[in-house]
Design an enzyme around this catalytic site. Structure first.
Site, PDB file in Angstrom:
ATOM      1  N   ASP A   4      39.858   2.518  30.171  1.00 38.62           N
ATOM      2  CA  ASP A   4      38.433   2.692  29.874  1.00 38.62           C
ATOM      3  C   ASP A   4      37.851   3.536  31.018  1.00 38.62           C
ATOM      4  O   ASP A   4      38.491   3.701  32.051  1.00 38.62           O
ATOM      5  CB  ASP A   4      37.809   1.283  29.835  1.00 38.62           C
ATOM      6  CG  ASP A   4      36.306   1.329  29.672  1.00 38.62           C
ATOM      7  OD1 ASP A   4      35.847   2.159  28.884  1.00 38.62           O
ATOM      8  OD2 ASP A   4      35.610   0.544  30.328  1.00 38.62           O
ATOM      9  N   LYS A   5      36.645   4.091  30.846  1.00 40.65           N
ATOM     10  CA  LYS A   5      36.061   4.896  31.927  1.00 40.65           C
ATOM     11  C   LYS A   5      35.029   4.107  32.730  1.00 40.65           C
ATOM     12  O   LYS A   5      35.218   3.819  33.898  1.00 40.65           O
ATOM     13  CB  LYS A   5      35.412   6.166  31.361  1.00 40.65           C
ATOM     14  CG  LYS A   5      34.762   7.034  32.426  1.00 40.65           C
ATOM     15  CD  LYS A   5      34.076   8.237  31.846  1.00 40.65           C
ATOM     16  CE  LYS A   5      32.755   7.932  31.217  1.00 40.65           C
ATOM     17  NZ  LYS A   5      31.682   7.527  32.149  1.00 40.65           N
ATOM     18  N   THR A   6      33.929   3.708  32.061  1.00 47.35           N
ATOM     19  CA  THR A   6      32.826   3.065  32.773  1.00 47.35           C
ATOM     20  C   THR A   6      33.245   1.699  33.298  1.00 47.35           C
ATOM     21  O   THR A   6      33.654   0.845  32.516  1.00 47.35           O
ATOM     22  CB  THR A   6      31.619   2.903  31.834  1.00 47.35           C
ATOM     23  OG1 THR A   6      31.383   4.164  31.214  1.00 47.35           O
ATOM     24  CG2 THR A   6      30.397   2.462  32.582  1.00 47.35           C
ATOM     25  N   GLU A  13      18.990   2.340  32.940  1.00 43.18           N
ATOM     26  CA  GLU A  13      17.537   2.105  32.930  1.00 43.18           C
ATOM     27  C   GLU A  13      17.066   1.567  34.279  1.00 43.18           C
ATOM     28  O   GLU A  13      16.027   1.971  34.785  1.00 43.18           O
ATOM     29  CB  GLU A  13      17.178   1.105  31.825  1.00 43.18           C
ATOM     30  CG  GLU A  13      17.318   1.673  30.421  1.00 43.18           C
ATOM     31  CD  GLU A  13      16.404   0.973  29.432  1.00 43.18           C
ATOM     32  OE1 GLU A  13      16.379  -0.263  29.447  1.00 43.18           O
ATOM     33  OE2 GLU A  13      15.713   1.658  28.671  1.00 43.18           O
ATOM     34  N   THR A  24      36.870   6.270  25.973  1.00 41.29           N
ATOM     35  CA  THR A  24      35.536   5.880  26.429  1.00 41.29           C
ATOM     36  C   THR A  24      34.508   6.049  25.318  1.00 41.29           C
ATOM     37  O   THR A  24      34.697   6.850  24.399  1.00 41.29           O
ATOM     38  CB  THR A  24      35.114   6.727  27.661  1.00 41.29           C
ATOM     39  OG1 THR A  24      33.764   6.441  27.972  1.00 41.29           O
ATOM     40  CG2 THR A  24      35.260   8.211  27.399  1.00 41.29           C
ATOM     41  N   GLY A  25      33.431   5.288  25.415  1.00 41.22           N
ATOM     42  CA  GLY A  25      32.340   5.420  24.448  1.00 41.22           C
ATOM     43  C   GLY A  25      31.333   6.481  24.880  1.00 41.22           C
ATOM     44  O   GLY A  25      30.390   6.803  24.156  1.00 41.22           O
TER      45      GLY A  25
END
Length: 1132
Positions: free
Chosen positions: A452-454, A576, A751-752
């Site tokens: 995965d990336k994040t 955010e 990744t998303g």
């Protein structure tokens, strides 16, 4: 998807092609260069339903093979399997899930019977435990074989030795397994019982009563205190918080560690007292239970008023089971229980994983069994098939049953546990946990690593880096300019407007004609942009309350309300929080927020209040979020929106810079957000509100209707700015990825995130090396486009592939085999915009098409399906919670630890298990060879050479410790393995345990067994009665020397094990002398202690042992000198 392809619904598969029609399709669909690549372009493909594309190649094969040959070669297995599946489906046919009407506090009014609210994680019950465990054990060929052999000893004519020699080892293995399973089962039962017996307050007409979690029913009104787990899926009716909202923690449900804001139903929150919930007549209409935890549709209706009150319910009014209340006390009405709750529906039960090494050993044991049967047939044939030869054949099979040693399973299982313990004790990778102890060897065979990336390659810690206004761009070094602009904007406002309005800043500037025009416009644009960023979000400031001893929470809260040090921000996205922290740093601080308003503090200390009229949360479909606010001082209504550039490009007014700047920022590795606004008049807003509320109450297609109403606002918005936020890389990601690449491991990043950011992180993390080209797969939506794009990709050599989830879906539908074949040749692959199910699908594709071992690593709840699908799943305890690390086989604390886990521990586990497995087999084969020689000399009699106790002792006390000490062996030092990762490539070829190495061990066993038996018979003609003592002593010494020959790096425990075993044997010679005679005591051959002490015995035993071992030592020495292995070259 397949918009350019003529489709015919419900057509059957056609195997006869019509060339004319095929050519017509190819000209319509794509240019003539289609035939450049031999992809599957049969008419059969075109004529199928879209849904059939995934099964096409396989369907074609299976149709060709249906026949008698197919049936005999395994078709019967397929048919039996499908029959069993059908039966299981029929037995387990689930009750259809339906939408429901739930009356507040009246469970008895429910039309249907709903499941109990009990958590059940047990695999077995009291009746299925024993059969279930036995089935799991005996479905392996090895264990089933031992069971048959042990059972045969109950037949008198087949009885060879004492029953305990067969049943004791088998009983031990089963007992250990059953105890382990029972302990796990009891732990599960206790965990479930603890959860099910948690007490909750239930509101009834008579007041509060305590109920167990498992006794809660649909329709009950349940009170949940702060920090208490929510026991079932509920609709949020009331809270003790004045704002009418509360926070919940969802890390156990979706793996996200940030808090979520939930809102109580207005109608019930406004009631004066708790008890009034029973004085009203109200019900909740809820949709049928479903998987999606991020959506919900329902309505709340109060009947006893005129007119009736209707309120629409969405995800923000729900409290899902397994989440935890983080603030205040909440009261909810239960709508789903037990198996119908979101958390249970989303629980995927992990498959039992079996290592490749176990499967290879299983194959070898089948080969040994075949050899055993052949040997028995040869023995009976040499007898001349005399008398009851069939019985003799079975007796021989039992005699030679030691060819397949029962201790193989025990040794390997104990070895796996030892490797797990060694991994967890490694100080270089602290915090590592082994959750699946059955597959440590898989770490040494990985070919594909899917990451995965994040949060895995990056830290999931966002830092605001850039603000772009179209004409001017601000970076980290120029943020002080923005701050001075903001201070100036609000300073100008003060003298003109006493109430501190910010909107009058623009007119005030326009009136000062003397000031230069550019300066004015930039200043006001910065002011507008910062204000938009400070208002358009879902962030809530949280102030820690330090209550006094007397519980003076209120006063404590009042004292600390706005101290900056005490403020933390809570939001569902770290992006955010980064934006709000940045607005605070430039002077505009978010002070307070509740459901209806938010307050900002200006640099001069004034507080501006904005009323929240509507809020449109971010979803993965819309890729944007919006908010409509009314400013208190001026009454102006503004609609702010921020989102991904893809979604916002069509919403904002025409501009010529957005696309280019988004690309530039993405190339720097920044995550971009586009911010826009639109001013609304009172009439416009009122019109919108009435349409929006109407859409929210509809029961059918609610989401579509609501989206349509919101979209009517999202037109011609004013583009304010573009923000860039950086996600920093994890520590030592670059050297770790380089290490893995040098080890021959192909790394795929799933990744998303969007394509540009993913590409950028791939470059900055050195997933793609500097001198490599990157091929970005163009978006494709139909078969023709996919074909052309695949042809373009085929012409590229040694370049990394970047592809989006949508294009991947199209390629896999039409050209699955070709795509995987091309992608597997790439040094690195990046899949962006991937859904969790797509991640798991990619893992399964690699397993099917390459037959190589896959390893998946991730840190969030969205990586769980990928981790469970991979042969070896690794979870990182990250910012997104523990869900991935709990679902994984191995849990680590940092990405960089994976290097040592694979290179050192993976290597050692595989090498050690391979050596251990083959040595245990050798131990069985050598004694079976001696039995064969003994039987052939004694007229092929099926009489055992060694008595029961000697056989048990041979496999346990005499040789077990030295053989098991092989789990401490290592061929290269850990530092070497990390310095030369290329050594890892050899492991993936599986050369440590193959038919070749196995054959070498078979030959060694035959040679040594023959030498030991014949040597004993030749040297001891006069003392033939002592042949058992002599041959057994030589056998034990040979085994101990063979262990010493196999060891590559000595450990003090190995030396201890060797001497301890030798000591045990010498001691037993003195005490168990009656066992060392031939064919029981009837021959009167008791062991004579004085005979052992003679020099003749000692030199003859030494001579036999020397002849059996010395040639092997010489061969090993010559091999090391003239053909050394790669690792021995390094260590020398």
């Amino acid at each position: 998807m397949a918009d350019s392809i003529p489709m015919r619904k419900n057509t059957k598969k056609i195997l006869h092609y019509n060339s004319a029609r095929l050519s017509r399709y190819s000209f319509e669909d794509e240019p003539s260069n289609l035939d450049e690549m031999p992809l599957m372009m049969s008419e059969e493909g075109f004529e199928n339903d879209e849904s059939d594309y995934q099964t096409l190649p396989r369907a074609r094969v299976s149709q060709r093979q249906r026949g008698l040959g197919w049936f005999l070669l395994g078709g019967w297995k397929v048919l039996c399997g499908s029959c069993c599946d059908c039966l299981v489906r029929t037995c387990r046919r689930k009750k259809e899930l339906k939408a429901r009407t739930v009356w507040l506090g009246c469970p008895e009014k429910c039309e249907e019977k709903y499941p109990r609210n009990a958590i059940k994680n047990q695999k077995y019950n009291i009746f299925t435990f024993v059969p279930g465990v036995l089935y799991q054990q005996f479905k392996f060929f090895l264990n089933l074989y031992f069971l048959v052999v042990a059972c045969s000893q109950f037949v008198p004519s087949l009885k060879i030795g004492y029953l305990y020699t067969y049943w004791a080892p088998l009983g031990f293995v089963l007992a250990v397994t059953m105890v382990r399973e029972a302990v796990d089962e009891v732990r599960r039962y206790q965990r479930d019982k603890e959860m099910n017996s948690q007490l909750y307050s239930k509101l009834t007409v008579r007041g509060k009563v305590q109920v167990k979690s498992s006794d809660i029913q649909v329709g009950d009104l349940i009170i949940v205190e702060k920090n208490q787990r929510i026991p079932a899926d509920m609709i949020f009716l009331r809270t003790s918080e004045k704002t009418g909202a509360c926070f919940i923690r969802t890390d156990q449900l979706d793996g996200e560690t940030d808090w979520k804001l939930k809102v109580a139903v207005c109608c019930t929150q406004r009631l004066p007292a708790l008890g009034d919930l029973f004085s009203i007549s109200a019900f909740v209409y809820a949709q049928k239970p479903q998987l999606d935890i991020h959506s919900f549709e329902g309505n709340f209706t109060r009947e006893d008023t005129d007119p009736q009150i209707h309120e629409s319910l969405s995800i923000e009014n729900t409290l899902w089971a397994s989440t935890i209340v983080a603030s205040g006390t909440v009261i909810g009405v239960v709508i789903y229980t037990g198996k119908e709750t979101r958390s249970v529906l989303n629980t995927s039960y992990a498959k039992n994983k079996f290592g490749l090494l176990d499967l290879e050993l299983n194959r070898l044991t089948k080969a040994l069994f075949l050899a055993q049967v052949v040997l028995s047939v040869v023995m009976v044939a040499l007898q001349g098939f005399l008398g009851p030869w069939f019985r003799n054949l079975f007796r021989f099979v039992v005699l030679f049953s030691y060819i397949i040693p029962i201790s193989l399973r025990v040794n390997l299982d104990m070895g796996k546990s030892a490797y797990g313990w060694i991994i967890m004790k490694d100080e270089n990778i602290p915090g590592t946990v082994v959750r699946t102890s059955t597959i440590p060897e898989e770490l040494g065979r990985v070919v594909y690593l899917l990451t995965d990336k994040t949060g895995t390659l990056t830290q999931n810690e966002m830092i605001f880096k850039r603000l772009h206004l179209g004409t001017v761009s601000y970076g980290t070094d120029t943020m002080d300019e923005i701050q001075s602009h903001i201070i100036q904007s609000y300073a100008q406002v003060v003298p003109q407007s006493a109430n501190g309005s910010s909107s009058s800043s623009a007119p005030s500037q326009k009136s000062q004609a003397a000031a230069p025009k550019v300066r004015k416009s930039v200043s006001s644009r910065i002011h507008e942009a910062v204000k938009a960023i400070a208002l358009c979000h879902n962030v809530t400031p949280v102030y820690e309350t330090h209550a006094g001893v007397n519980g003076e929470t209120e006063s404590a809260e009042a004292d600390q309300d706005f101290t900056d040090d005490n403020r933390t921000y809570q939001a569902s996205s770290p992006d955010e929080v980064a934006l709000v922290r940045w607005t605070e740093s430039v002077g505009l601080t978010l002070m307070n927020r509740d459901l209806i308003s938010l307050q900002l503090k200006t640099p001069s200390g004034q507080v501006l209040t904005f009323y929240i009229l509507q809020i449109f949360p971010f979803t993965s479909e819309s890729k944007r979020m919006g908010i409509i606010v009314r400013e208190e001082s001026t009454g102006d209504i503004t609609f702010y929106m921020k989102g991904a550039d893809v979604a916002m490009a069509s919403i904002v007014q025409y501009n010529d810079w957005l696309e280019e700047e988004c690309g530039n920022m993405a190339r720097e590795g920044l995550r971009t957000l586009v911010v826009a606004k639109k001013s609304l008049s009172e009439e416009q807003y009122q019109d919108f509100e009435s349409r929006y509320n109407q859409a929210k109450l509809s029961i059918h297609d609610r989401a579509l209707k609501v989206a349509a109403v919101v979209e009517s606002l999202e037109r011609e918005m004013e583009l304010l700015c573009l923000t860039g936020v950086e996600d920093q890389l994890q520590a030592d990601v670059r050297p770790t990825l380089e290490l893995l690449r040098n080890a021959g491991i192909k790394i795929w990043m799933l990744t998303g995130d969007k394509l540009e950011t993913a590409t950028c992180i791939a470059k900055s993390s050195h997933l793609v090396s500097r001198n490599q080209d990157i091929h970005i797969f163009r978006p494709v939506s139909n078969r023709g486009e996919a074909h052309l794009e695949l042809n373009a990709f085929r012409r590229k050599h040694d370049c990394a592939l970047v592809i989006s989830g949508d294009s991947l879906e199209v390629c896999l539908r039409y050209y699955e085999h070709e795509f995987v074949e091309l992608a597997c040749q790439c040094p690195a692959v990046v899949c962006c915009r991937c859904s969790p199910t797509q991640k798991a699908q990619i893992v399964k594709l690699l397993q099917q098409h390459t037959a190589n071992r896959t390893c998946a690593i991730g840190d969030g709840g969205n990586d769980v399906s990928m981790i469970q699908a991979a042969d070896c799943g690794i979870g990182i305890e990250g910012k997104e919670g523990k869900q991935a690390s709990l679902a994984a086989d191995f849990s680590i604390t940092q990405f960089k630890h994976i290097g040592r886990l694979l290179m050192v521990h993976g290597r050692n586990s595989y090498k050690r298990s391979a050596a251990l497995g083959q040595f245990v087999m050798h131990r069985g084969m050598i004694i079976s060879t001696m039995q064969a020689v003994f039987s052939s000399i004694f007229y092929f009699a099926s009489v055992p050479l060694y008595q029961g106790f000697l056989m048990v002792g041979y496999a346990t006390i005499y040789t077990m410790f030295p053989v098991f000490s092989l789990v401490l062996d290592q061929d290269v030092k850990p530092e070497m393995a990390l310095l030369y990762p290329e050594l890892y490539k050899d492991l993936t070829k599986g050369r440590s345990l193959s038919f070749k190495t196995f054959l070498i061990w078979v030959l060694i066993s035959i040679y040594q067994g023959g030498i030991l038996m014949y040597g004993a018979l030749v040297l001891f003609e006069s003392e033939f009665v002592h042949v058992v003592a002599i041959s057994f002593t030589a056998l034990i010494l040979t085994e101990l020397l063979m262990v010493a020959l196999t060891i590559r790096t000595w450990h003090w425990l190995m030396v201890l094990a060797e001497f301890f075993s030798l000591g045990c044997y010498v001691a037993s010679l003195a005490f168990l002398n009656e066992y060392f005679g031939i064919g029981r005591v009837s021959l009167g051959a008791f062991l004579d202690l004085s005979f052992i002490a003679t020099g003749a015995f000692l030199w003859k035993v030494s001579a036999i042992t020397l002849v059996s071992c010395l040639p092997l030592y010489i061969i090993k020495y010559l091999k090391r000198k003239f053909s050394p292995t790669s690792y021995s070259k390094l260590s020398s």
